[in-house]
Motif scaffolding. Structure first.
Motif, mmCIF file in Angstrom:
data_model
loop_
_atom_site.group_PDB
_atom_site.id
_atom_site.type_symbol
_atom_site.label_atom_id
_atom_site.label_comp_id
_atom_site.label_asym_id
_atom_site.label_seq_id
_atom_site.Cartn_x
_atom_site.Cartn_y
_atom_site.Cartn_z
ATOM 1 N N LYS A 11 0.819 -1.219 0.000
ATOM 2 C CA LYS A 11 0.000 0.000 0.000
ATOM 3 C C LYS A 11 0.851 1.266 0.000
ATOM 4 O O LYS A 11 0.396 2.331 -0.387
ATOM 5 N N VAL A 12 2.089 1.143 0.475
ATOM 6 C CA VAL A 12 2.968 2.309 0.561
ATOM 7 C C VAL A 12 3.407 2.755 -0.821
ATOM 8 O O VAL A 12 3.732 3.919 -1.033
ATOM 9 N N PHE A 13 3.380 1.845 -1.793
ATOM 10 C CA PHE A 13 3.929 2.136 -3.115
ATOM 11 C C PHE A 13 2.832 2.343 -4.143
ATOM 12 O O PHE A 13 1.701 1.893 -3.982
ATOM 13 N N ASP A 14 3.253 3.015 -5.217
ATOM 14 C CA ASP A 14 2.371 3.239 -6.355
ATOM 15 C C ASP A 14 2.400 1.979 -7.201
ATOM 16 O O ASP A 14 3.465 1.579 -7.689
ATOM 17 N N ARG A 15 1.255 1.360 -7.384
ATOM 18 C CA ARG A 15 1.219 0.112 -8.152
ATOM 19 C C ARG A 15 1.270 0.364 -9.655
ATOM 20 O O ARG A 15 1.661 -0.514 -10.409
ATOM 21 N N ASN A 16 0.835 1.531 -10.095
ATOM 22 C CA ASN A 16 0.786 1.814 -11.532
ATOM 23 C C ASN A 16 2.124 2.376 -11.989
ATOM 24 O O ASN A 16 2.317 3.585 -12.061
ATOM 25 N N ARG A 17 3.049 1.478 -12.283
ATOM 26 C CA ARG A 17 4.355 1.935 -12.742
ATOM 27 C C ARG A 17 4.296 2.238 -14.236
ATOM 28 O O ARG A 17 3.617 1.561 -14.996
ATOM 29 N N SER A 18 5.037 3.237 -14.638
ATOM 30 C CA SER A 18 5.062 3.604 -16.049
ATOM 31 C C SER A 18 5.866 2.573 -16.839
ATOM 32 O O SER A 18 6.601 1.776 -16.282
ATOM 33 N N LYS A 19 5.755 2.640 -18.161
ATOM 34 C CA LYS A 19 6.493 1.695 -19.003
ATOM 35 C C LYS A 19 8.000 1.898 -18.852
ATOM 36 O O LYS A 19 8.773 0.954 -18.888
ATOM 37 N N GLU A 20 8.403 3.167 -18.700
ATOM 38 C CA GLU A 20 9.826 3.435 -18.540
ATOM 39 C C GLU A 20 10.349 2.780 -17.271
ATOM 40 O O GLU A 20 11.426 2.189 -17.240
#
Length: 1102
Positions: free
Chosen positions: A476-485
């Motif tokens: 939950k601490v992290f952003d799950r939607n990582r960009s392609k880069e």
């Protein structure tokens, strides 16, 4: 005892120790500590196994005892009663369990295995044992059936034959139903294996036999011939009776159900395709997937239930496995998370000839056990009370804590109870048999598991049970939607970027620190109050060390490396580090911390996130070691580059140091950089690291904050640090260039001790162990508690090397002068989110750290003892003189996977688990071998990753991806284990048989009984073919049953044993009588022959 040479102690890594401890006594250590632990205090045995049975294959239920049995593909048996009553057994052959049959309310179970063996288990003892086994050699077993209150077991085979076994003696009957007698003579093809056997509920003399090809035969047991035959052109998977015995239903491979009248042999009276599309032109429905099992259960009031698995249409691609419940005109399709292995309908009566009154369905899935309530609308599931969710996400690491603070489990349960899902059935769990153990072991035990999805689960492991207390989701601490880069640039595991790698927990302060595979560390505080965190506080740390030849601008000594920690409390984590050179290829962390507000429920709440960032185009190395101390307010972590110390009170990095820099000018290793680089002179100035009282940003830029992030010059090839899994040294050589490049931090230990040789005062210290077997010390200078602790910096000063051992350092601990363990100081837990006014909050904040260490009251002349254990050996160092007084070579050919210094009830011990499967304990501080058991060879890395010891003789490991095995190495626990284990069998009266009624009794419409003993016994059926199967008496024969004569069922078991012994003696008497009769017959025959021979002879011709 030989006197030691101090030079040999320091440099004797090449010396091979003998198998017995080499005791060395220094000049000042002529006094010996009286050790209380002896070999007879230790004994190794398995205690309990928790979790979901790995790769289940079959299931059975005793409706009177209310016990569930599950068999697995590896030959394991797991038995479940009421919550807290579990049992594990194992077939020696390891063959898959294909079928289980309870002797209902008899305390026994029959198991059929894929190696064509049948076994009888005695469940009347706390540890079930096999009473008899029968191994078939000529035919393969495909199906078994044991009628209620019968002692004759029907065994169907692949050849289509049916054999009978007496479950009391486990001897074959001479009565055999041959396949060619069962089918019609005109049938040319073989009917296939037997897939079903059951007797008519109303007539025990009629047996229905289902063959795979689609033929069903009604066999008359008395006349030994087929009464009726029912043929369908699709393969049969299962058969079920209506309780009145006039109809039965078959499930087929084309997704159809056929219902047959026993008197109508031609066609089925009804054909149903539950999931097939019905064409309008009257043609047959499209075929569906096979219906693997069907059950037909009746009720006194209302329509019967038809419950089936499988049968879905072929066009439902991607649809999850389903259980279908057909009740009257309604059809409910219940989707499951995993494929269905088997299911059973739980009914009110054990009698097949009565209304069944089904109330629940137990569904065994590949990775779960689901119980459905049939009595409530919507068919809700029961809340499962067993600890079957260990594998919800794969377990990546474990920690085990015994003798925890008593208020800890209630606190975790309190916050965990708010996480429970809603919508479960209101009824009690239906599998409720057995009784809990009566053990006296009452200390609190907690197991913590880290998982691949970033979850951390806390389990109550007290009193031989396991119950989940609380679940923390670190992702939950992290952003799950990582960009392609981002996805393209990370080299950590894309499948499980949040996986937990190491956990550090302080039970007294309830502080928790976890390290993930993406080179991130999260520090949590425990709170009973909900809070919303607007911005998650973040520290970015650059950790990289390269042996480069960097000239300082003035051409003198090499410049100190630049520091690499930049605290950021806002903004994206990809923002360049304030102290970094932005031309080095980016300072991206592997995961992006969320920038939106985080709502945190009561329980563990994030206090600080620390991330290692990419440096010079290289991903950060994974964390290899982690420790926290709540009294000092510090977290330390290390990897193959070095270590970093974080002050989580001030949210700053107070030290970021390369492994080589820890040694200073006293580096014992001949470190040569890889060609073409030149040798780099060791940088000095490490004796006193003082960051002053600058702001956090200035402190990070301070050149005295020694760190190692050095950008390589152009054209230089940086050392290859891409291998995230560091390899531990296996050789005794300590000058290898390759190993030098791999020296990682392997362990830490915080304590109040003597920082330097000859010190007279105790100071807070941090011991650092490396993979090259070195233990280094750092002295801590902590500001006073209260407001000063918030403002003044923590100062760490390397004080040099303490000792060197063979192999990577595994564990360090301190003892006082009496040989008692010195636990690290801790801060008692306080509520971090107090809602009182500021003055009250300040009071809470100012609470003094508490040291439980008795060393603070020691006279300054008295010493401490440091116990250090590596992969190969253990040493005990006397402090402050820093002399080695005991040394023991634990293993030469193998290496230690886990070592812990543990508190037993009689004293302190060093417990080790070796890669060759040995579990060993050594006395402390004398390092005398007390126990060495060849327990478990290392079959996979899961065991190495999850094995852990704890106090009071307890240990655990993951024996399969879904199961935890607990063991004990304490003699006391082994002796009391029988009392602590639960009882599976409890005396319960068998329900009365259904009343036949006056007219049924008068006109013969009721259930017809059969004297099976007369029919199948040796007198009428003859002896069985001896070559067909071999009888093997089990280890749990009469001797095993004597063990059952304790506890609740003592009297019953003793009576049963007495009867069995009497029967055995009578059997022996019968055999002796028969032998005497044979002998008498033989004598009579010989006498008659002699008489005939001499009949016509005169006396003088004799």
């Amino acid at each position: 005892m030989k006197k030691f040479n101090i030079r040999k102690v320091l440099d004797g890594l090449k010396e091979v120790s003998s198998s017995t401890p080499s005791v060395q006594v220094g000049p000042q250590e002529n006094h010996l500590i009286q050790e209380t632990l002896q070999s007879d205090h230790f004994q190794l045995c398995k205690t309990v196994r928790h979790g979901f049975p790995y790769q289940p294959s079959s299931m059975a239920f005793d409706p009177v005892q209310k016990i569930l049995a599950i068999g697995t593909q590896s030959g394991a048996l797991r038995l479940f009663g009421r919550p807290g009553v579990e049992c594990y057994c194992q077939h020696e052959s390891g063959a898959a369990v294909i079928q289980l049959q309870f002797l209902i309310n008899e305390g026994a179970l029959v198991s059929a295995l894929a190696d064509d063996s049948v076994h009888l288990w005695n469940l009347r003892q706390k540890r079930p044992a096999i009473l008899h086994s029968l191994k078939f050699s000529k035919e393969r077993i495909t199906f078994c059936h044991l009628p209620f209150q019968s002692k004759w077991l029907y065994i169907g085979t692949e050849r289509g034959n049916i054999h009978l076994v007496n479950v009391e003696s486990f001897m074959l009957s001479g009565y055999v139903i041959m396949w060619n007698k069962a089918i019609e003579l005109s049938t040319k093809a073989h009917p296939g294996p037997v897939v079903h056997i059951s007797d008519n509920p109303m007539d025990e003399g009629k047996l229905i036999i289902g063959f795979e090809s689609g033929i069903v035969v009604m066999w008359d047991l008395k006349s030994k011939k087929a009464d009726s035959r029912y043929t369908y052109d699709e393969a049969i998977h299962s058969v079920a009776w209506h309780h009145e015995g006039k109809q039965f239903i078959c499930s087929h491979s084309d997704g159809t159900l056929t219902i047959w009248n026993i008197r109508g042999q031609g066609k089925p009276i009804q054909t149903i395709t539950p999931h097939g599309k019905q064409p309008k032109d009257g043609k047959k429905p499209e075929p569906c997937k096979p219906i693997l099992k069907v059950e037909y259960k009746t009720t006194r009031i209302g329509e019967p239930f038809m419950i089936l698995s499988g049968g879905l249409s072929y066009d439902t691609v991607g649809r999850r496995p389903c259980l279908t419940v057909m009740h009257g005109k309604s059809t409910a399709v219940l989707e499951m998370d995993y494929p269905i292995v088997d299911f059973l309908t739980l009914c009110e009566t054990p009698y097949a000839n009565d209304f069944q009154e089904p109330y629940a369905v137990v569904v065994l899935l590949e990775k779960d056990l689901v119980v459905i309530d049939l009595a409530q609308n919507g068919y809700p599931i029961f809340e499962n009370p067993y600890p079957l969710t260990i594998h919800e996400s794969p377990v990546t690491c474990c920690e085990y804590f015994a003798d925890c603070p008593v208020d800890l489990i209630p606190a975790l349960y309190s916050v965990g109870s708010r996480q429970k899902r809603q919508g479960y059935s209101k009824k009690e769990w239906p599998i409720s048999g057995g009784n809990w153990g009566q053990g006296t072991q009452s200390y609190p035990e907690i197991i913590i598991t880290g998982h691949a999805d970033g979850a951390v689960k806390f389990w109550d492991a007290s009193a031989m049970m396991l119950q989940v207390l609380y679940k923390l989701k670190t992702a939950k601490v992290f952003d799950r939607n990582r960009s392609k880069e981002d996805k393209g640039s990370t080299e950590t595991s894309d499948e499980d970027p949040f996986a937990i790698q190491i956990m550090a927990w302080c039970p007294e302060s309830r502080m928790l620190c976890v390290a993930g595979v993406s080179a991130n560390i999260i520090i949590y505080r425990f709170s009973k109050l909900e809070v919303t965190t607007e911005v998650v506080q973040l520290l970015e740390v650059r950790m990289q060390y390269e042996l480069n030849d960097i000239e300082s601008p003035d051409g003198g000594e090499p410049a100190l490396p630049t520091p690499g920690a930049s605290p950021q409390t806002s903004g994206p984590p990809s923002h360049p580090s304030t102290s970094s050179n932005n031309s080095d290829g980016g300072n991206m962390p592997c995961l992006k911390v969320r920038s939106t507000p985080l709502k945190q429920s009561a329980g563990y709440q994030v206090d600080l996130v620390v991330q290692l960032v990419w440096v010079s185009g290289e991903p950060p190395q994974q964390i290899t070691s982690l420790a926290l101390n709540s009294s000092y307010g510090l977290v330390v972590f290390g990897n193959s580059n070095g270590l970093a110390v974080v002050d989580y009170v001030q949210k700053t990095v107070v030290l970021n140091l390369g492994t080589v820099e820890l040694y200073g000018s006293n580096d014992p290793y001949q470190r040569q950089p890889r060609s073409p680089r030149k040798t780099r002179q060791p940088s000095g100035g490490l004796c006193d690291i003082n960051e002053g009282s600058a702001t956090s940003e200035d402190r990070c830029k301070s050149p005295t904050s020694v760190f190692l992030s050095v950008c390589p010059p152009r054209g230089a090839n940086p050392l290859d640090h891409r291998d995230n899994s560091f390899s531990r040294s296996r050789s005794s050589s300590v000058t290898s260039i390759d190993k030098e490049a791999r020296e990682a931090i392997s362990s830490f230990h915080f304590s109040d001790t003597f920082a330097r040789k000859g010190d007279s005062t105790l100071t807070p210290c941090l011991y650092v162990g490396t993979t090259l077997g070195t233990v280094l010390a750092l002295a801590l200078t902590l500001p006073p508690a209260g407001e000063q602790r918030q403002l003044q910096p923590v100062i760490l000063s390397p004080t040099g090397m303490l000792v060197r051992l063979k192999g990577s350092i595994m564990r360090m601990a301190l003892l006082d002068s009496t040989g008692s363990m010195l636990p690290p100081a801790f801060e008692p837990w306080f509520e971090p989110n107090v809602t009182a006014d500021g003055e009250e909050r300040e009071k809470v904040r100012k609470r003094r750290p508490v040291s439980v260490s008795p060393s603070t009251s020691q006279d300054l002349n008295e010493s401490q003892y440091a116990v250090v254990c590596s992969e190969k050996q253990a040493k005990v160092i006397s402090l402050p003189s820093q002399t080695c007084i005991y040394k023991h070579s634990i293993t030469e050919a193998s290496f230690i996977l886990r070592a812990d210094v543990v508190q037993m009830s009689q004293g302190v011990s060093l417990a080790c688990f070796c890669a060759n499967g040995h579990i060993m304990t050594l006395s402390v501080p004398g390092l005398r071998p007390l126990m060495d058991v060849n327990y478990l060879p290392l079959t996979d890395m899961r065991i190495a990753r999850t094995f852990c010891f704890t106090n009071l003789g307890q240990a655990m490991y993951l024996c399969s991806p879904t199961e935890v095995q607990r063991i004990t190495y304490s003699q006391d626990t082994c002796e009391n284990l029988q009392e602590m284990l639960g009882e599976l069998f409890t005396p319960v009266e068998t329900p009365e048989a259904p009343n036949r009624g006056f007219f049924k009794g008068l006109f013969g419409g009721g259930a017809q009984s059969l004297d099976r003993e007369e029919l199948f016994g040796e007198i009428s059926s003859g002896k069985a073919n001896r070559s067909l199967a071999q009888h093997i008496p089990g280890p749990g024969g009469l001797e095993g049953m004597k063990g059952a004569a304790s506890g609740v069922v003592g009297d019953l078991a003793r009576a049963r044993i007495a009867l069995d012994e009497r029967g055995q003696k009578l059997g022996e008497l019968d055999e002796r009588t028969a032998a005497m009769m044979t002998s008498a017959d033989s004598f009579s025959k010989h006498a008659h022959e002699m008489m005939l021979k001499c009949k016509d002879k005169k006396w003088y011709q004799l």
